[in-house]
Motif scaffolding. Structure first.
Motif, short mmCIF file in Angstrom:
data_model
loop_
_atom_site.label_atom_id
_atom_site.label_comp_id
_atom_site.label_asym_id
_atom_site.label_seq_id
_atom_site.Cartn_x
_atom_site.Cartn_y
_atom_site.Cartn_z
N ASP A 89 0.82 -1.14 -0.21
CA ASP A 89 -0.05 -0.22 -0.44
C ASP A 89 0.80 1.66 0.13
O ASP A 89 1.57 1.33 0.47
N GLN A 90 0.96 1.61 -0.61
CA GLN A 90 2.03 3.43 -1.54
C GLN A 90 1.76 3.97 -0.16
O GLN A 90 2.84 5.10 -0.01
N ASP A 91 0.57 4.60 0.33
CA ASP A 91 0.14 5.41 0.89
C ASP A 91 0.38 5.03 2.50
O ASP A 91 1.47 5.88 3.11
N LYS A 92 0.15 3.83 2.85
CA LYS A 92 0.53 3.21 4.38
C LYS A 92 2.12 2.99 4.37
O LYS A 92 2.92 3.08 5.03
N CYS A 93 3.34 2.42 3.56
CA CYS A 93 5.30 2.19 3.58
C CYS A 93 5.36 3.79 3.83
O CYS A 93 5.49 4.64 2.98
N ILE A 94 5.87 2.90 4.51
CA ILE A 94 7.43 4.05 5.41
C ILE A 94 8.75 3.65 4.34
O ILE A 94 10.03 4.50 5.42
N SER A 95 8.95 2.80 4.04
CA SER A 95 10.30 2.68 3.14
C SER A 95 11.11 1.97 4.71
O SER A 95 12.45 3.02 4.32
N CYS A 96 10.50 1.61 5.06
CA CYS A 96 12.03 1.07 6.33
C CYS A 96 12.64 -0.26 5.62
O CYS A 96 13.54 -0.42 6.65
N GLY A 97 12.57 -0.51 4.80
CA GLY A 97 12.55 -1.89 3.96
C GLY A 97 12.96 -3.27 4.75
O GLY A 97 13.30 -3.90 4.27
N CYS A 130 10.44 -5.20 4.83
CA CYS A 130 10.43 -6.13 4.17
C CYS A 130 10.98 -6.67 2.89
O CYS A 130 11.42 -8.12 2.35
N ALA A 131 11.70 -5.33 1.67
CA ALA A 131 13.18 -6.72 1.47
C ALA A 131 13.86 -7.02 1.81
O ALA A 131 14.64 -8.25 0.76
N ARG A 132 14.13 -7.35 3.14
CA ARG A 132 15.14 -7.32 3.74
C ARG A 132 14.73 -8.72 4.18
O ARG A 132 15.54 -10.55 4.42
N ALA A 133 13.23 -8.91 4.23
CA ALA A 133 13.05 -10.81 4.33
C ALA A 133 12.81 -11.18 3.39
O ALA A 133 12.22 -12.77 3.21
N CYS A 134 12.29 -10.37 2.02
CA CYS A 134 12.14 -11.06 0.46
C CYS A 134 13.15 -11.95 0.66
O CYS A 134 14.07 -11.48 0.31
N VAL A 135 13.36 -13.35 -0.03
CA VAL A 135 14.24 -14.26 -0.32
C VAL A 135 14.44 -14.34 -1.40
O VAL A 135 16.01 -14.84 -2.00
N ALA A 136 13.77 -14.27 -2.70
CA ALA A 136 13.25 -14.08 -3.73
C ALA A 136 13.66 -12.91 -4.21
O ALA A 136 13.82 -12.79 -5.79
N GLU A 137 14.18 -11.87 -3.24
CA GLU A 137 14.34 -10.49 -4.07
C GLU A 137 13.46 -9.40 -4.63
O GLU A 137 13.31 -8.69 -5.60
N ALA A 138 12.56 -9.90 -4.47
CA ALA A 138 11.56 -9.35 -5.57
C ALA A 138 10.84 -7.89 -5.44
O ALA A 138 9.80 -7.53 -5.57
N ILE A 139 11.27 -8.10 -3.17
CA ILE A 139 10.94 -6.40 -3.19
C ILE A 139 12.20 -4.98 -3.56
O ILE A 139 12.62 -5.27 -3.13
N ILE A 140 11.65 -4.21 -4.08
CA ILE A 140 12.34 -3.16 -4.85
C ILE A 140 12.23 -1.90 -4.23
O ILE A 140 10.93 -1.31 -3.83
N GLY A 141 12.92 -0.82 -3.70
CA GLY A 141 13.13 -0.21 -2.96
C GLY A 141 13.61 0.35 -3.00
O GLY A 141 15.47 0.24 -2.66
N GLU A 142 13.59 1.50 -2.07
CA GLU A 142 15.12 2.70 -1.56
C GLU A 142 14.94 3.32 0.34
O GLU A 142 14.13 3.74 0.11
N LYS A 143 16.02 2.39 1.09
CA LYS A 143 15.17 3.36 2.52
C LYS A 143 15.54 4.66 2.68
O LYS A 143 16.07 4.85 2.07
N LYS A 144 14.15 4.83 2.46
CA LYS A 144 13.89 6.28 4.04
C LYS A 144 13.42 6.57 2.05
O LYS A 144 13.59 8.27 2.45
N GLY A 145 13.48 6.47 0.77
CA GLY A 145 12.98 6.80 0.09
C GLY A 145 11.34 7.14 -0.14
O GLY A 145 10.62 6.91 0.43
N ARG A 146 11.19 6.32 -1.81
CA ARG A 146 10.02 6.47 -2.19
C ARG A 146 9.52 5.07 -1.12
O ARG A 146 10.25 4.30 -1.53
#
Lengths: 190, 624
Positions: free
Chosen positions: B571-579, B581-597
């Protein structure tokens, strides 16, 4: 890496306790399951040698002993990790998300085709209903019950037991005269 | 040693004051008692350390001579554990933690004031209830098999005697003939509580009329249905009622030995049984010449080792004899050829727990409860998506609606009821339109389920019925002993079809094949496990066909459970870009930048494991 005992002496001791169990129960009819349960308590698991030994002592075909061992889910023929994590997969736990919790444990511990971690620290299994349905989802670690779990608690529980291991290792270092544990340990995780 | 009615009466007289205190409503008394549930449910929520704290605090305040701490069996309201009940007055304290102990001791035991904040609050009215008898969950029940659970100390045979225990046995041995006893059981209309519902009088009579110098009485305490825990609670809370009933059964059929086959997964129940058997032997209630009669009887334990099929009677008897628990065709029935080939009477725990009460209060009393064909009361365990998880006992014929919505308190979180599953892996799922069905052996069968041992698992709108059918079938498949082909191979093929459907690879033909296979497995399997394993599948196809069709035709799981049919989204409105989720993903399927968008999930790579959803601190990731 795993042997039945730490040394021949240790193993001897275990077989002597097994002898006592067999002497106590084998005169009674139909006590094989009880003997196997006690044997598993003594050795931690039921390797082929132990099954053969029991068969010889109770005058039964090894095939029959093995038949019983492989029939029941509480018997296992592989060594277990130091800490046994059992995730209850009764219906009440299942509908409250036990499947996800089991999967999280397995993923966090990198378990793919086996149930025991390479360092011999944890064994993760699903278990039949333990009857604590009011606390679903429930797991037990070394017999201690953790109820009303959610997925966020999985890493916390693992950390707790890793810390216990770290502490135990430190005391081991301070007391070099104590015989070292037979099981290899890798440095505890984060 | 107890040799006569006089001895029994003497013990009863000595211990009766303790029990009477538990019935006084007036709180004013010099002597006080506090009952702490030490059953599996409350022990798991920490009643053991609570007892230690309580005893220490009482000793510290020099109250330990006035206040007696009594460890009891299950009260049944497992959700509120740990539970303490203070007598006199039956003041019901729930969710008590060891931190509450100082206040409890100070207020309740020293000042005689009730600690309001630990009282139970009725959810619909918000009213605080002082006494156990005032709580709707308890006062809407009718307790027969559970009569002593939570009321006596199961670790003390003298309390059981004070509550009237072993008087029935004495009465049977001193004045009743075996035929009288069997006649009473017959007249009571009691049917087997383990699931089958076989008339008990006939079973006892068959075992009695079987010829043979050696016979056995066996108690089936291998409560294997997931989500059922009534037998465990009876064994933990009132083990002597089972021992007394088995001894009576031994006298009635002419057996001198009994066995209790109990699950190793129930360590507390095993402990209590061992202790109860030792005490009964010590008091001469088991052994030779019980009550100085010519009758002797002894009971031993046999521990199960984890095999569901051992709940089936022929398999159980094999397992009790130390062999592989494989069933065999019947006849001959255990009454003719049971343990070690000898005539055997096999009843389950709850059935036995009813026996002393039926014999002491008479068949007409028991007969007056229940429906035309199902007499008496039944214990149900409430679990799953229900507010009051726990154990209840109600007269047969009570409607499912009353059990779930009135006593059970309905569905938590304002969710919608979808189905109730009765009878464990052998039963079916019952939808809302049948909620007014009176629960008895026959009516549940007509709607495609069965009574089973009495486990009721409630499911809400978030449960996928195809997934539930798969869950039960997986269980039956795992537990199939493999002796007969229809069960071993049939359930496997059925499971494969269900897996295909939940993975979105199913076709409509699969559904027809599933129905055909179900009937074949039911008709051709050797024992009850296979004969009933398709029930969860057939009942869900019958009542929730639209869910199967959604999985097959639309490749959708309407309840949002079947992973392969879900998509995860941030949910783009709720996400606080803490990252996280990306760390938990074993498939590296979550893309983003910490403290970014805000982050987003690459659906091509996503394994749908749900790890990100579990990690997200803001609940910004959802499956749909």
């Amino acid at each position: 890496m795993w042997q039945i005992g730490r040394s021949d002496k240790d193993s001897d001791k275990k077989y002597r306790s097994l002898d006592q169990v067999i002497d106590r129960y084998s005169p009674g009819e139909g006590q094989l399951i009880r003997i196997l349960q006690e044997a598993q308590n003594i050795f931690g698991y039921l390797p082929e040698e132990v099954q053969t030994y029991i068969a010889g002592k109770t005058d039964m075909p090894v095939s029959e002993v093995n038949g019983v061992v492989t029939f029941y889910s509480l018997f296992h023929t592989d060594p277990r990790g130091k800490h046994g994590i059992n995730v209850c997969m009764g219906t009440a736990c299942y509908v409250q998300g036990a499947g996800d919790i089991l999967e999280d444990f397995r993923r966090d511990l990198h378990l793919k085709d086996c149930d025991t971690t390479d360092d011999g620290l944890f064994t993760v299994k699903n278990t039949r209903c333990i009857g604590a349905c009011g606390l679903a989802p429930v797991i037990t670690v070394d017999g201690e019950v953790y109820g009303r779990l959610n997925r966020k608690e999985v890493p916390k529980i693992l950390r707790k037991y890793r810390k216990i291991e770290e502490a135990a290792e430190k005391t081991d270092d301070q007391q070099p005269e104590r015989p070292a544990e037979n099981q290899e340990r890798t440095p505890a995780g984060p | 040693m107890i040799n006569s009615l006089k001895d029994l009466r003497k013990i009863r007289k000595e211990r009766l004051p303790d029990l009477e205190l538990r019935q006084y409503q007036d709180m004013k008394s010099q002597r006080l008692q506090i009952m702490v549930c030490a059953g599996t449910g409350c022990s798991s929520s920490g009643s053991k350390p609570l007892i230690d704290h309580l005893e220490k605090a009482l000793a510290g305040s020099k109250l330990d001579t006035r206040v007696k701490v009594v460890k009891t069996g299950c009260f049944g309201f497992c959700k509120l554990g740990p539970i303490l009940v203070a007598h006199p007055g039956s003041i019901f304290y729930c969710n008590v933690s060891h931190r509450d102990i100082p206040e409890l001791v100070e207020q309740h035991f020293i000042k005689g004031k009730i600690v309001e904040r630990l009282l139970y609050e009725e959810p619909d009215t918000g009213e605080k209830k002082r006494s156990l008898q005032d709580i709707h969950f308890f006062n809407s029940q009718k307790r027969v098999a559970l009569r002593h659970c939570g009321f006596i100390n199961p670790g003390d045979v003298r309390e059981y005697i004070a509550a009237g225990g072993y008087f029935t046995l004495e009465n049977c041995l001193s004045g009743k003939s075996p035929d009288d006893i069997i006649d009473t059981i017959k007249k009571s209309g009691l049917r087997g509580r383990g699931g089958g519902g076989f008339p008990m009088g006939l079973k006892w009579e068959a075992a009695r009329s079987s010829e043979g110098p050696e016979k056995y009485v066996v108690c089936n305490a291998d409560e294997g249905d997931p989500g059922a825990f009534m037998d465990r609670s009876i064994l933990e809370g009132d083990p002597h009622s089972v021992l007394e009933a088995m001894t009576i059964a031994g006298y009635a059929i002419g057996a001198r030995e009994g066995y209790i086959y109990v699950r190793a997964e129930y360590p507390i129940a095993v402990d209590r049984l061992e202790n109860a058997i030792a005490q009964a032997r010590e008091y001469g209630l088991l052994g030779d010449k019980i009550f100085n009669s010519g009758f002797g009887f002894d009971i031993d334990l046999r521990l199960g080792a984890g095999a569901f099929v051992c709940g089936e009677e022929t398999a159980l008897l094999k397992s009790a004899a130390g062999m592989r628990g494989e069933p065999r065709p019947r006849p001959p029935y255990p009454a003719q050829c049971g343990l070690w080939g000898k005539p055997t009477l096999l009843n389950n725990v709850e059935t036995f727990a009813n026996i002393p009460e039926i014999l002491s209060r008479g068949p007409a009393w028991f007969n007056s409860m229940g429906t035309e064909k199902s007499k008496g009361t039944k214990v149900f365990s409430l679990a799953g998506k229900i507010v009051n998880t726990g154990l209840i006992e109600v007269p047969m014929g009570t409607s499912l609606r009353q059990i779930i919505f009135d006593i059970g308190g309905g569905i938590p979180g304002g969710k919608k009821f979808k189905a109730v599953q009765t009878g464990g892996p052998s039963g079916g799922c019952i939808p809302e339109q049948y909620l007014d069905t009176p629960v008895d052996y026959e009516s549940l069968k007509t709607i495609g389920s069965m009574m089973g041992s009495g486990g009721l698992i409630v499911m809400d709108e978030n449960d996928c019925m195809v997934d539930i059918a798969k869950f039960y079938l997986q269980f039956s498949q795992d537990e199939s002993c493999g002796k007969c082909t229809p069960c071993r191979v049939g359930t496997k093929r059925m499971l494969e079809i269900l897996e295909r459907i939940t993975e979105g690879k199913g076709q409509m033909e699969d559904l027809y094949e599933l129905e055909d296979l179900s009937r074949e497995v039911m008709d051709a399997s050797l024992c009850g496990l296979g004969q009933t394993a398709p029930n969860p599948v057939l009942s869900t196809i019958k009542y929730f066909r639209n869910e199967y069709e959604a999985h097959i035709n639309d490749k959708e799981c309407p309840a949002g459970v079947c992973r392969n049919l879900l998509d995860y989204t941030v949910d783009q409105d709720k996400c606080i870009s803490c990252g996280l989720c990306a760390r938990a993903c074993v498939a590296e399927a979550i893309i983003g930048e910490k403290k970014g968008r805000p982050y987003f999930i690459d659906r091509q790579k996503c394994l749908k494991c749900g790890a990100c959803e579990a990690k997200c601190p803001k609940a910004a990731i959802y499956a749909h």
